[in-house]
Design a protein around this motif. Structure first.
Motif, PDB file in Angstrom:
ATOM      1  N   ARG A 160       0.828  -1.217   0.000  1.00  0.00           N
ATOM      2  CA  ARG A 160       0.000   0.000   0.000  1.00  0.00           C
ATOM      3  C   ARG A 160       0.858   1.260   0.000  1.00  0.00           C
ATOM      4  NH1 ARG A 160      -1.763   3.790   3.453  1.00  0.00           N
ATOM      5  NH2 ARG A 160      -0.699   2.862   5.244  1.00  0.00           N
ATOM      6  N   GLN A 161       1.871   1.270   0.857  1.00  0.00           N
ATOM      7  CA  GLN A 161       2.683   2.472   0.974  1.00  0.00           C
ATOM      8  C   GLN A 161       3.575   2.687  -0.245  1.00  0.00           C
ATOM      9  OE1 GLN A 161       4.566   2.962   4.885  1.00  0.00           O
ATOM     10  NE2 GLN A 161       2.956   1.671   5.771  1.00  0.00           N
ATOM     11  N   LEU A 162       4.058   1.602  -0.835  1.00  0.00           N
ATOM     12  CA  LEU A 162       4.882   1.741  -2.031  1.00  0.00           C
ATOM     13  C   LEU A 162       4.097   2.382  -3.173  1.00  0.00           C
ATOM     14  CD1 LEU A 162       6.903  -1.614  -2.139  1.00  0.00           C
ATOM     15  CD2 LEU A 162       7.834   0.688  -1.818  1.00  0.00           C
ATOM     16  N   VAL A 163       2.907   1.856  -3.439  1.00  0.00           N
ATOM     17  CA  VAL A 163       2.160   2.377  -4.583  1.00  0.00           C
ATOM     18  C   VAL A 163       1.582   3.760  -4.283  1.00  0.00           C
ATOM     19  CG1 VAL A 163       1.627   0.090  -5.463  1.00  0.00           C
ATOM     20  CG2 VAL A 163       0.003   1.206  -3.943  1.00  0.00           C
ATOM     21  N   LYS A 164       1.447   4.101  -3.013  1.00  0.00           N
ATOM     22  CA  LYS A 164       0.937   5.429  -2.664  1.00  0.00           C
ATOM     23  C   LYS A 164       2.032   6.490  -2.677  1.00  0.00           C
ATOM     24  CE  LYS A 164      -1.287   8.116   0.960  1.00  0.00           C
ATOM     25  NZ  LYS A 164      -1.697   8.185   2.380  1.00  0.00           N
ATOM     26  N   ASN A 165       3.216   6.138  -2.184  1.00  0.00           N
ATOM     27  CA  ASN A 165       4.254   7.138  -1.930  1.00  0.00           C
ATOM     28  C   ASN A 165       5.208   7.380  -3.091  1.00  0.00           C
ATOM     29  OD1 ASN A 165       3.197   7.374   0.638  1.00  0.00           O
ATOM     30  ND2 ASN A 165       4.691   6.006   1.579  1.00  0.00           N
ATOM     31  N   LEU A 166       5.244   6.452  -4.065  1.00  0.00           N
ATOM     32  CA  LEU A 166       6.230   6.575  -5.127  1.00  0.00           C
ATOM     33  C   LEU A 166       5.580   6.890  -6.477  1.00  0.00           C
ATOM     34  CD1 LEU A 166       8.653   3.615  -4.328  1.00  0.00           C
ATOM     35  CD2 LEU A 166       8.992   6.032  -3.852  1.00  0.00           C
ATOM     36  N   PRO A 167       6.135   7.845  -7.222  1.00  0.00           N
ATOM     37  CA  PRO A 167       5.629   8.107  -8.569  1.00  0.00           C
ATOM     38  C   PRO A 167       6.037   7.004  -9.544  1.00  0.00           C
ATOM     39  CG  PRO A 167       7.531   9.484  -8.114  1.00  0.00           C
ATOM     40  CD  PRO A 167       7.199   8.787  -6.828  1.00  0.00           C
ATOM     41  N   ALA A 168       7.131   6.304  -9.215  1.00  0.00           N
ATOM     42  CA  ALA A 168       7.605   5.176 -10.022  1.00  0.00           C
ATOM     43  C   ALA A 168       8.454   4.306  -9.118  1.00  0.00           C
ATOM     44  CB  ALA A 168       8.429   5.668 -11.210  1.00  0.00           C
ATOM     45  N   MET A 169       8.631   3.036  -9.523  1.00  0.00           N
ATOM     46  CA  MET A 169       9.387   2.104  -8.696  1.00  0.00           C
ATOM     47  C   MET A 169      10.448   1.377  -9.495  1.00  0.00           C
ATOM     48  SD  MET A 169       6.800   0.210  -6.043  1.00  0.00           S
ATOM     49  CE  MET A 169       5.380   0.145  -7.105  1.00  0.00           C
ATOM     50  N   VAL A 170      11.623   1.242  -8.881  1.00  0.00           N
ATOM     51  CA  VAL A 170      12.659   0.364  -9.398  1.00  0.00           C
ATOM     52  C   VAL A 170      12.619  -0.885  -8.536  1.00  0.00           C
ATOM     53  CG1 VAL A 170      15.120   0.053  -9.761  1.00  0.00           C
ATOM     54  CG2 VAL A 170      14.074   2.287 -10.166  1.00  0.00           C
ATOM     55  N   VAL A 171      12.410  -2.034  -9.157  1.00  0.00           N
ATOM     56  CA  VAL A 171      12.191  -3.253  -8.384  1.00  0.00           C
ATOM     57  C   VAL A 171      13.137  -4.358  -8.843  1.00  0.00           C
ATOM     58  CG1 VAL A 171       9.769  -2.739  -7.884  1.00  0.00           C
ATOM     59  CG2 VAL A 171      10.367  -3.969  -9.968  1.00  0.00           C
ATOM     60  N   PRO A 172      13.461  -5.304  -7.945  1.00  0.00           N
ATOM     61  CA  PRO A 172      14.376  -6.397  -8.295  1.00  0.00           C
ATOM     62  C   PRO A 172      13.649  -7.541  -8.995  1.00  0.00           C
ATOM     63  CG  PRO A 172      13.786  -6.524  -5.990  1.00  0.00           C
ATOM     64  CD  PRO A 172      13.119  -5.294  -6.521  1.00  0.00           C
ATOM     65  N   ARG A 173      14.418  -8.585  -9.307  1.00  0.00           N
ATOM     66  CA  ARG A 173      13.872  -9.698 -10.077  1.00  0.00           C
ATOM     67  C   ARG A 173      12.777 -10.461  -9.340  1.00  0.00           C
ATOM     68  NH1 ARG A 173      19.385 -12.654 -11.660  1.00  0.00           N
ATOM     69  NH2 ARG A 173      19.773 -12.028  -9.502  1.00  0.00           N
ATOM     70  N   TRP A 174      12.779 -10.398  -7.984  1.00  0.00           N
ATOM     71  CA  TRP A 174      11.802 -11.206  -7.271  1.00  0.00           C
ATOM     72  C   TRP A 174      10.362 -10.780  -7.534  1.00  0.00           C
ATOM     73  CZ3 TRP A 174       9.287  -7.792  -4.321  1.00  0.00           C
ATOM     74  CH2 TRP A 174       9.981  -6.808  -3.610  1.00  0.00           C
ATOM     75  N   VAL A 175      10.146  -9.652  -8.195  1.00  0.00           N
ATOM     76  CA  VAL A 175       8.759  -9.265  -8.488  1.00  0.00           C
ATOM     77  C   VAL A 175       8.106 -10.223  -9.474  1.00  0.00           C
ATOM     78  CG1 VAL A 175       9.097  -6.815  -7.998  1.00  0.00           C
ATOM     79  CG2 VAL A 175       9.418  -7.658 -10.327  1.00  0.00           C
TER      80      VAL A 175
END
Length: 303
Positions: A160-175
């Motif tokens: 919830r906080q990631l998608v609310k607080n960030l305009p974009a995300m850099v994520v690792p392979r585990w996604v």
């Protein structure tokens, strides 16, 4: 004239936690005599009877367990660097105290993950606890779950906080790892359904929602439901658990130790392969998107 059988007496450890505070009222509603165990019973204001106890202090467990038929074990030490040893000691002591008290069933909420796979320390610890709880002879009913969706759940709060607080995300392979999230309402439904149930004694059940999703898909759906748009997501080949946990601590209120212990598990596929729980507790589980909506409705917006 026969005397009606008394309702089972149930002890819920972790009664003020994410799952426990929902489980206690659900059990009370079913007519059980419920004891809510907490380290600060004087501050407890929920249903049931508050009792003081701490799984890390074995001597404190005698009174709470006296006369108990079913005990729910809903505690862990994920926020501690040495959580594996702490949880091992606590669960072994609890199992012994439960056996001494004549408890006839322990119910434990564990973690999904296929046997024989390279489990993370977090998931290995969950499996170890399963065994230690029953070593003294009390039959254990284990419900293994993946990510639980609901207000106050650590994994959900991260999402919830990631998608609310960030305009974009850099994520690792585990996604790209598959998981099978479950609504907290369904977790509680299954936990209540196995209480004092002879067919559940000594068994392990896998529980999950109807959707098998990657973490990336979970983030995308949560973003759409929460804000009506998808947060741009860029995958990178290398982002270590340590770096990931520091990154999470910067953009969420989850502490570094807890974040790292959770991230260590996110490379392990956690999906349901056995739905035998539905034979004991029938009902349609809540889809992920609906679970997200319910969690958001629960979550106050601090503005």
């Amino acid at each position: 004239m026969s005397t009606p059988e008394r309702p089972a007496t149930i002890l819920v450890t972790g009664a003020t936690g994410f799952v426990g505070r929902r489980l206690v009222p659900a059990l009370v509603e079913q007519g059980y005599d419920v004891r809510a165990m907490t380290r600060r019973p004087e501050e407890y204001d929920g249903p049931g009877n508050a009792v003081g106890g701490d799984v890390h202090e074995p001597s404190s467990l005698t009174d709470p367990l006296d006369g108990v038929d079913v005990a729910y074990y809903l505690v862990h030490s994920l926020d501690a660097p040495d959580f594996e040893s702490l949880d091992a000691q606590a669960s072994a002591a609890f199992g012994k105290a439960a056996a001494a008290a004549g408890v006839r069933q322990i119910v434990y909420l564990g973690g999904l993950g296929a046997e024989g796979t390279d489990l993370s320390a977090h998931l290995r610890s969950r499996r170890e606890v399963e065994g230690l709880l029953g070593d003294a002879g009390v039959p254990v009913t284990v419900l293994r779950a993946g990510i639980v969706i609901g207000r106050g759940g650590i994994s959900w709060e991260l999402t919830r906080q990631l998608v609310k607080n960030l305009p974009a995300m850099v994520v690792p392979r585990w996604v790209s790892t598959r998981t099978q999230p479950i609504a907290v309402d369904d977790v509680v439904r299954y936990l209540v359904g196995v209480a004092d149930e002879a067919r559940a004694l000594g068994r392990v059940f896998e529980i999950g929602g109807p959707d098998q999703l990657t973490y990336l898909q979970m983030l995308e759906i949560a973003s759409e439901v929460q804000s009506g748009r998808r947060v741009p997501i860029v995958r990178v080949p290398v982002l270590t658990p340590r770096l990931s946990s520091y990154w999470l601590s910067l953009v969420t209120d989850v502490d570094v130790t807890t974040g790292r212990n959770l991230i260590d598990s996110m490379g392990t596929e956690v999906v349901v392969t056995d739905r035998s729980i539905e034979d004991l507790v029938p009902g349609e589980p809540i889809p992920y998107e609906e679970a997200v909506r319910r969690a958001l409705e629960e979550t106050p917006d601090p503005g």
